[in-house]
Design a protein around this motif. Sequence first.
Motif, PDB file in Angstrom:
ATOM      1  N   ASN A  46      13.353  -3.968 -14.881  1.00 36.48           N
ATOM      2  CA  ASN A  46      14.697  -4.532 -14.874  1.00 36.48           C
ATOM      3  C   ASN A  46      15.757  -3.476 -15.165  1.00 36.48           C
ATOM      4  N   ARG A  47      15.332  -2.320 -15.629  1.00 32.19           N
ATOM      5  CA  ARG A  47      16.255  -1.228 -15.909  1.00 32.19           C
ATOM      6  C   ARG A  47      16.500  -0.403 -14.646  1.00 32.19           C
ATOM      7  N   GLN A  48      17.535   0.417 -14.707  1.00 36.87           N
ATOM      8  CA  GLN A  48      17.840   1.305 -13.585  1.00 36.87           C
ATOM      9  C   GLN A  48      16.886   2.499 -13.634  1.00 36.87           C
ATOM     10  N   LEU A  49      15.869   2.449 -12.784  1.00 36.20           N
ATOM     11  CA  LEU A  49      14.866   3.502 -12.731  1.00 36.20           C
ATOM     12  C   LEU A  49      14.832   4.111 -11.338  1.00 36.20           C
ATOM     13  N   PRO A  50      14.544   5.388 -11.224  1.00 35.06           N
ATOM     14  CA  PRO A  50      14.324   5.964  -9.892  1.00 35.06           C
ATOM     15  C   PRO A  50      13.043   5.394  -9.283  1.00 35.06           C
ATOM     16  N   ARG A  52      12.611   2.259  -8.446  1.00 29.33           N
ATOM     17  CA  ARG A  52      12.307   0.990  -9.108  1.00 29.33           C
ATOM     18  C   ARG A  52      11.594   0.014  -8.168  1.00 29.33           C
ATOM     19  N   GLY A  53      11.975   0.008  -6.890  1.00 28.92           N
ATOM     20  CA  GLY A  53      11.320  -0.884  -5.933  1.00 28.92           C
ATOM     21  C   GLY A  53       9.840  -0.582  -5.775  1.00 28.92           C
ATOM     22  N   LEU A  54       9.499   0.696  -5.760  1.00 24.03           N
ATOM     23  CA  LEU A  54       8.092   1.077  -5.641  1.00 24.03           C
ATOM     24  C   LEU A  54       7.303   0.677  -6.887  1.00 24.03           C
ATOM     25  N   VAL A  55       7.938   0.808  -8.052  1.00 25.54           N
ATOM     26  CA  VAL A  55       7.263   0.421  -9.299  1.00 25.54           C
ATOM     27  C   VAL A  55       7.007  -1.084  -9.301  1.00 25.54           C
ATOM     28  N   ARG A  56       7.994  -1.849  -8.886  1.00 26.81           N
ATOM     29  CA  ARG A  56       7.809  -3.299  -8.816  1.00 26.81           C
ATOM     30  C   ARG A  56       6.688  -3.656  -7.851  1.00 26.81           C
ATOM     31  N   MET A  57       6.664  -2.990  -6.690  1.00 29.61           N
ATOM     32  CA  MET A  57       5.613  -3.260  -5.716  1.00 29.61           C
ATOM     33  C   MET A  57       4.238  -2.910  -6.273  1.00 29.61           C
ATOM     34  N   ALA A  58       4.156  -1.797  -7.014  1.00 28.15           N
ATOM     35  CA  ALA A  58       2.870  -1.390  -7.590  1.00 28.15           C
ATOM     36  C   ALA A  58       2.387  -2.410  -8.623  1.00 28.15           C
ATOM     37  N   TYR A  59       3.307  -2.938  -9.424  1.00 28.55           N
ATOM     38  CA  TYR A  59       2.918  -3.934 -10.423  1.00 28.55           C
ATOM     39  C   TYR A  59       2.477  -5.240  -9.770  1.00 28.55           C
ATOM     40  N   PHE A  60       3.111  -5.588  -8.642  1.00 30.50           N
ATOM     41  CA  PHE A  60       2.841  -6.886  -8.033  1.00 30.50           C
ATOM     42  C   PHE A  60       1.662  -6.846  -7.064  1.00 30.50           C
ATOM     43  N   THR A  61       1.280  -5.664  -6.607  1.00 24.70           N
ATOM     44  CA  THR A  61       0.223  -5.549  -5.590  1.00 24.70           C
ATOM     45  C   THR A  61      -1.081  -6.246  -5.991  1.00 24.70           C
ATOM     46  N   PRO A  62      -1.594  -6.107  -7.236  1.00 25.75           N
ATOM     47  CA  PRO A  62      -2.843  -6.817  -7.570  1.00 25.75           C
ATOM     48  C   PRO A  62      -2.767  -8.322  -7.377  1.00 25.75           C
ATOM     49  N   THR A  63      -1.570  -8.888  -7.513  1.00 28.92           N
ATOM     50  CA  THR A  63      -1.423 -10.337  -7.387  1.00 28.92           C
ATOM     51  C   THR A  63      -1.676 -10.816  -5.969  1.00 28.92           C
ATOM     52  N   ILE A  64      -1.252 -10.039  -4.981  1.00 34.99           N
ATOM     53  CA  ILE A  64      -1.370 -10.496  -3.594  1.00 34.99           C
ATOM     54  C   ILE A  64      -2.754 -10.221  -3.012  1.00 34.99           C
ATOM     55  N   LEU A  65      -3.577  -9.480  -3.739  1.00 33.81           N
ATOM     56  CA  LEU A  65      -4.943  -9.260  -3.263  1.00 33.81           C
ATOM     57  C   LEU A  65      -5.766 -10.535  -3.411  1.00 33.81           C
ATOM     58  N   PRO A  66      -6.545 -10.918  -2.409  1.00 33.92           N
ATOM     59  CA  PRO A  66      -7.473 -12.045  -2.607  1.00 33.92           C
ATOM     60  C   PRO A  66      -8.444 -11.733  -3.743  1.00 33.92           C
TER      61      PRO A  66
END
Length: 294
Positions: A97-101, A103-117
Motif C-alpha cells: 500500500n506504500r509508494q514502492l518502486p 509496486r505492481g510487480l510486488v503485488r502480482m508476486a504476492y497474489f500469484t500463489p492464490t491463482i494457482l490451482p
Amino acid sequence: MTLTAHRKLQLYGALLLLPAALLLGLFAYLPTISTVIQSLFLPGFRGAPPEFVGLDNYRYLFEDPKFWLVARNNLIYALGTIPTSMALSLAMALLVNRQLPGRGLVRMAYFTPTILPMIAAANIWMFFYAPQIGLFNKLLGAFGLGGMNWLGDPGVALYSIIVMSVWKEAGFFMLFYLAALQAIPPELKEAADLEGTSRWRFFWRVTFPLLMPTTLFVLINALINAVRVVDHLFILTKGGPNNATNLLLYYVYENAFAFFDRTTAATITVVILLVLAVVATLKFTLLDRRTHYQ
C-alpha cells in the motif's frame, strides 16, 4: 403507493430473489438436511430399509480414537494457518500500500500463489519437499546440514502442510486488507502527522480498529479454509504417514469414497457444521462489539 402497487413491488422483489433462493436451497439447505437425516440411520443391507439408530452414530464416532486424532490434527492445522496467514497478509498489504518502486510487480508476486490451482501448487511443493532432489534439502545440503523427510516424518509432515497452506492463502487475504487500507480516509493520516503521532501508534489506534470488519471477514474465511482441506492432502500425503496429516474433511472423503461408509461420513460432516456454526457465532458475538463500521 396503492395496495396493489405495493403487492406488485413485493412480487417483483420475490421473483428477483427466487433464482438465488432456489440455488441456495438445492445446493446448501437440502444437502445439509439430507446429511443430518443420514447421520441418524444405519444403511440397510441386501435390500433392507435403513435402520433408525438416533444418536448412536455420534456415540460411536466420539469413541473412535482415530476421529480424535484427526480432530487434533485439524486443530493444530487451524492454529498454525489462521493467525499466521492473517498476520502475513496484513503485513503484505501494508507493504504494497506504500509508494514502492515496482509496486505492481510486488503485488502480482504476492497474489500469484492464490491463482494457482491447488493441484498445481501441491505438485510444486512436492518437488520442494522431495527427500533426495527436493529444493529444501538441496538448500540444507549447501549449508552442510542433513536433509529431512518433510512429508514422510510424522513429526514434521503436518507442519509442512501448514507452511504450504499459508503460502497459498496469504495473498488472497492480502487483497481484502489492501482494499480496506485504501478505503481509509487520508485525512486521518494527515491529522496524525500534524499531531506528531508515531507510525506504530497510528496503526494500533486508527488503522487496525478501522480494519476490524475486514479482519472479521478474513477470520471467518480462514476458519472455513482450515476445515475444507482435501485436494493437496490427496496429492501430497493422502493423510499419512500414520494419519499424521489426516484432517477432518479428508477423513470425510476417506469414509465416503474409499471405505464406502456414507453414514460415518455424514456424521462427521454434521459435527463439522455444528463446530463451525458455534465458532462463527462466538466470533461474531465477541468481535462485533469491537468492530467499527464506516
